[in-house]
Motif scaffolding. Structure first.
Motif, PDB file in Angstrom:
ATOM      1  N   ASN A 116      19.644  41.539 -24.016  1.00 38.65           N
ATOM      2  CA  ASN A 116      19.185  40.665 -22.925  1.00 38.65           C
ATOM      3  C   ASN A 116      19.743  39.248 -22.935  1.00 38.65           C
ATOM      4  N   SER A 117      20.424  38.875 -24.008  1.00 42.76           N
ATOM      5  CA  SER A 117      20.976  37.521 -24.076  1.00 42.76           C
ATOM      6  C   SER A 117      22.110  37.485 -25.088  1.00 42.76           C
ATOM      7  N   GLY A 118      22.886  36.404 -25.026  1.00 41.73           N
ATOM      8  CA  GLY A 118      23.947  36.213 -26.000  1.00 41.73           C
ATOM      9  C   GLY A 118      23.391  36.059 -27.404  1.00 41.73           C
ATOM     10  N   THR A 119      22.261  35.394 -27.505  1.00 41.42           N
ATOM     11  CA  THR A 119      21.616  35.213 -28.807  1.00 41.42           C
ATOM     12  C   THR A 119      21.323  36.557 -29.466  1.00 41.42           C
ATOM     13  N   GLU A 120      20.771  37.465 -28.684  1.00 43.59           N
ATOM     14  CA  GLU A 120      20.469  38.793 -29.230  1.00 43.59           C
ATOM     15  C   GLU A 120      21.751  39.502 -29.664  1.00 43.59           C
ATOM     16  N   CYS A 144      31.101  25.507 -32.983  1.00 47.51           N
ATOM     17  CA  CYS A 144      30.908  26.743 -32.224  1.00 47.51           C
ATOM     18  C   CYS A 144      29.411  26.998 -32.109  1.00 47.51           C
ATOM     19  N   TYR A 145      29.006  27.494 -30.966  1.00 43.69           N
ATOM     20  CA  TYR A 145      27.601  27.831 -30.741  1.00 43.69           C
ATOM     21  C   TYR A 145      27.502  29.327 -30.500  1.00 43.69           C
ATOM     22  N   HIS A 146      26.550  29.964 -31.192  1.00 49.34           N
ATOM     23  CA  HIS A 146      26.407  31.415 -31.063  1.00 49.34           C
ATOM     24  C   HIS A 146      24.989  31.820 -30.695  1.00 49.34           C
ATOM     25  N   GLY A 147      24.314  30.965 -29.921  1.00 49.32           N
ATOM     26  CA  GLY A 147      22.915  31.243 -29.624  1.00 49.32           C
ATOM     27  C   GLY A 147      22.043  30.658 -30.722  1.00 49.32           C
ATOM     28  N   HIS A 148      20.720  30.743 -30.530  1.00 48.50           N
ATOM     29  CA  HIS A 148      19.832  30.084 -31.502  1.00 48.50           C
ATOM     30  C   HIS A 148      19.386  31.056 -32.596  1.00 48.50           C
ATOM     31  N   LEU A 206      33.425  33.685 -34.550  1.00 52.80           N
ATOM     32  CA  LEU A 206      33.937  32.507 -33.867  1.00 52.80           C
ATOM     33  C   LEU A 206      34.065  32.734 -32.376  1.00 52.80           C
ATOM     34  N   GLU A 207      34.107  31.619 -31.659  1.00 52.95           N
ATOM     35  CA  GLU A 207      34.451  31.653 -30.244  1.00 52.95           C
ATOM     36  C   GLU A 207      35.976  31.600 -30.193  1.00 52.95           C
ATOM     37  N   PRO A 208      36.640  32.661 -29.693  1.00 57.11           N
ATOM     38  CA  PRO A 208      38.112  32.661 -29.686  1.00 57.11           C
ATOM     39  C   PRO A 208      38.689  31.554 -28.802  1.00 57.11           C
ATOM     40  N   GLY A 211      33.933  26.841 -26.508  1.00 56.45           N
ATOM     41  CA  GLY A 211      33.462  26.277 -25.246  1.00 56.45           C
ATOM     42  C   GLY A 211      32.225  25.422 -25.402  1.00 56.45           C
ATOM     43  N   ASN A 212      31.714  25.350 -26.610  1.00 54.76           N
ATOM     44  CA  ASN A 212      30.436  24.674 -26.807  1.00 54.76           C
ATOM     45  C   ASN A 212      30.560  23.332 -27.534  1.00 54.76           C
ATOM     46  N   MET A 213      31.796  22.824 -27.622  1.00 58.66           N
ATOM     47  CA  MET A 213      32.001  21.417 -28.016  1.00 58.66           C
ATOM     48  C   MET A 213      32.930  20.799 -26.958  1.00 58.66           C
ATOM     49  N   PHE A 239      34.295  38.350 -32.688  1.00 59.97           N
ATOM     50  CA  PHE A 239      34.599  37.392 -31.617  1.00 59.97           C
ATOM     51  C   PHE A 239      33.344  37.226 -30.764  1.00 59.97           C
ATOM     52  N   ASP A 240      32.836  36.006 -30.714  1.00 55.33           N
ATOM     53  CA  ASP A 240      31.732  35.721 -29.803  1.00 55.33           C
ATOM     54  C   ASP A 240      32.345  35.346 -28.462  1.00 55.33           C
ATOM     55  N   GLU A 241      32.410  36.340 -27.587  1.00 49.60           N
ATOM     56  CA  GLU A 241      32.990  36.138 -26.247  1.00 49.60           C
ATOM     57  C   GLU A 241      31.893  36.071 -25.187  1.00 49.60           C
ATOM     58  N   VAL A 242      30.725  35.597 -25.591  1.00 43.43           N
ATOM     59  CA  VAL A 242      29.639  35.454 -24.624  1.00 43.43           C
ATOM     60  C   VAL A 242      30.089  34.545 -23.476  1.00 43.43           C
ATOM     61  N   MET A 243      30.843  33.501 -23.819  1.00 45.26           N
ATOM     62  CA  MET A 243      31.346  32.614 -22.769  1.00 45.26           C
ATOM     63  C   MET A 243      32.722  33.038 -22.251  1.00 45.26           C
ATOM     64  N   SER A 244      33.628  33.376 -23.158  1.00 47.22           N
ATOM     65  CA  SER A 244      35.020  33.631 -22.756  1.00 47.22           C
ATOM     66  C   SER A 244      35.242  35.027 -22.172  1.00 47.22           C
ATOM     67  N   GLY A 267      28.096  38.386 -22.868  1.00 45.44           N
ATOM     68  CA  GLY A 267      26.894  37.935 -22.156  1.00 45.44           C
ATOM     69  C   GLY A 267      27.351  37.275 -20.877  1.00 45.44           C
ATOM     70  N   LYS A 268      26.612  36.295 -20.403  1.00 44.63           N
ATOM     71  CA  LYS A 268      26.997  35.471 -19.254  1.00 44.63           C
ATOM     72  C   LYS A 268      27.635  36.289 -18.106  1.00 44.63           C
ATOM     73  N   VAL A 269      28.971  36.281 -17.955  1.00 41.58           N
ATOM     74  CA  VAL A 269      29.603  36.897 -16.783  1.00 41.58           C
ATOM     75  C   VAL A 269      29.215  38.371 -16.606  1.00 41.58           C
TER      76      VAL A 269
HETATM   77  C1  PLP Z   1      25.802  30.890 -24.239  1.00 41.15           C
HETATM   78  C2  PLP Z   1      26.359  31.361 -25.521  1.00 41.15           C
HETATM   79  C3  PLP Z   1      25.579  32.092 -26.442  1.00 41.15           C
HETATM   80  C4  PLP Z   1      24.113  32.319 -26.255  1.00 41.15           C
HETATM   81  O1  PLP Z   1      23.818  33.122 -25.153  1.00 41.15           O
HETATM   82  P1  PLP Z   1      22.295  33.077 -24.583  1.00 41.15           P
HETATM   83  O2  PLP Z   1      22.338  34.094 -23.487  1.00 41.15           O
HETATM   84  O3  PLP Z   1      22.077  31.669 -24.125  1.00 41.15           O
HETATM   85  O4  PLP Z   1      21.404  33.449 -25.692  1.00 41.15           O
HETATM   86  C5  PLP Z   1      26.201  32.608 -27.561  1.00 41.15           C
HETATM   87  N1  PLP Z   1      27.506  32.388 -27.788  1.00 41.15           N
HETATM   88  C6  PLP Z   1      28.277  31.680 -26.944  1.00 41.15           C
HETATM   89  C7  PLP Z   1      29.723  31.500 -27.244  1.00 41.15           C
HETATM   90  C8  PLP Z   1      27.726  31.132 -25.794  1.00 41.15           C
HETATM   91  O5  PLP Z   1      28.492  30.391 -24.988  1.00 41.15           O
END
Ligand code: PLP
Length: 428
Positions: A116-120, A144-148, A206-208, A211-213, A239-244, A267-269
């Motif tokens: 349900n989310s990138g965090t998950e 890099c941000y990977h959710g909480h 990592l975020e390839p 996008g979070n800085m 690869f955390d491609e939640v954004m990319s 995630g996201k898109v």
């Molecule tokens: C937004 C994001 C997350 C977290 O996704 P959520 O849906 O907000 O939990 C994880 N990793 C990256 C790279 C993000 O940009």
């Protein structure tokens, strides 16, 4: 423009009931001397606030709305799906269709599970990597941000950075002790870390494209180097491609750069603006998941029909020929336009852009890592943000966030934005 009275009232009211008046910290104007703007509706490249102001939107719900707001086909798909019921807690055919589309597009993914989310997604990928390797330590990169996720809230980017808490209290020491963090784009630091404790490292995440800085692209050879060191030590590369993912290219950054990880988070898109995440990878690793294997992971609303049709419709539109080329070309035009506007006004900036992600850093020096991003003039950025807001252009209220373009942003919006930016730069 410039009347935000109703927003101010609503924000005061929200603050009585919701911590900070927001349900996610990035929505607070942490580095801007103003209250957040309450939005009411969106259409295409535009969104409109409760005081009747309109904005060209470069936040796009923090990335998901790659087709713009209220895209006709996405809305229609959600409406007709909702009439048939909003969820059953059983498998549905559409889930397989969405997953198959993703698997065909993303090189590393042989099997995928929806969440349900990138965090998950990142949380589950870490658990899987630890189970697969029988090791505990994980490596991430500063900024890099990977959710909480507890072990990933160490030197994290995005809102954690904006609000000055990149390493969060509340994360148990024992958990934090399993995390190592290296400077982004610094292969030597990663090699040294692996030389010291490589046998205990379960995964590198990592975020390839970071996008979070702000948007910080990988330097040539960086992703290849990370791939090679993880392979050598038997660590799982995530690869955390939640954004990319489906943002910088069809198939994500791994398709763009030709480097294939073991696991991928999305995630996201892929949710078309509704809550979705996903993680996938080689069949060998994914088969460890319950009910086939012993690694537990679950979700009451995972793969829910509304999110799945929104994602499916979004990917269908993105799969049309030429979509990504046009997104990239327009993003480049915008990014260069803003850069020229800054030069004309005598304001030193550094511009980055990959696909439809871009950032204007208030820095004389190139920004390739967190230290570079943190060296930016964030106070000046804050004033720039407000000047754009007054002129009907909405960018993220923090230097440490990427901008996004949608297919609804045309040449007219780009010209208008560049003109607004030039005026804004001249006031700084
Ligand atoms: C937004 C994001 C997350 C977290 O996704 P959520 O849906 O907000 O939990 C994880 N990793 C990256 C790279 C993000 O940009």
């Amino acid at each position: 423009m410039g009347n935000w009275e109703r927003s101010r009232e609503l924000f005061e009211d929200a603050g009585r009931y919701i911590p900070g008046g927001v349900n996610s910290p990035v929505r607070a104007f942490g580095s801007v001397p103003m209250h957040p703007v309450f939005m009411e509706r969106g259409r295409g490249a535009y969104m409109y606030d409760v005081d009747g102001n309109g904005y060209i939107d470069y936040v796009l719900s923090w990335g998901p709305l790659v087709l713009g707001h209220a895209h006709r086909d996405v809305v229609a798909a959600i409406q007709s799906r909702a009439r048939l019921g909003t969820g059953f807690g059983t498998p549905t055919e559409l889930e397989t269709e969405l997953v198959r589309t993703i698997i065909e597009a993303v090189p590393s993914v042989e099997q995928l599970r929806l969440v349900n989310s990138g965090t998950e997604a990142t949380m589950s990928a870490l658990r899987l990597a630890r189970a697969y390797t029988g090791r505990e330590r994980i490596v991430k990169f500063d900024g890099c941000y990977h959710g909480h996720v507890d072990p990933l809230l160490i030197k994290a980017g995005s809102g954690a950075l904006t609000h000055g808490q990149p390493t969060s209290p509340g994360v148990p020491e024992a958990t934090a002790a399993t995390t190592r963090s290296c400077p982004y784009n610094d292969l030597e630091a990663l090699e040294a870390l692996f030389a010291a404790e490589g046998e205990q490292i379960a995964a590198v995440i990592l975020e390839p494209v970071a996008g979070n800085m702000g948007c910080v692209p990988p330097q040539p050879g960086f992703l290849e180097g990370v791939r090679s060191v993880t392979e050598r030590y038997g660590a799982v590369l995530i690869f955390d491609e939640v954004m990319s993912g489906f943002r910088v290219a069809w198939g994500g950054a791994q398709a763009l750069y030709g480097v294939t990880p073991d696991l991928t988070c999305l995630g996201k898109v892929i949710g078309g603006g509704l809550p979705v995440g996903a993680f996938g990878g080689t069949r060998e690793i994914m088969q460890l998941l319950s009910p086939v294997g012993p690694v537990y992971q679950a979700g009451t609303l995972s793969g829910n029909p509304l999110a799945v049709v929104a994602g499916h419709e979004t990917l269908a539109a993105l799969s049309e020929p030429g979509v990504y080329e046009q997104l990239s070309q327009r993003s480049e035009r915008l990014s260069w336009g803003i850069l020229r506007a800054a030069e004309n006004a005598g304001v030193p900036v550094y511009a980055t852009q990959v696909g439809s992600m871009f950032t204007t850093f208030f820095s004389r020096e190139p920004v390739t890592d967190l230290a570079g991003a943190q060296a930016c003039d964030t106070e000046r950025f804050g004033r720039f943000f407000l000047e754009l807001l007054r002129r009907g252009v909405y960018i993220a209220p923090s230097q440490f966030e990427s901008g996004f373009l949608s297919t609804a942003h045309g040449d007219g919006e780009i010209e208008q934005t560049v003109a607004a930016a030039e005026e804004a730069f001249r006031t700084l």
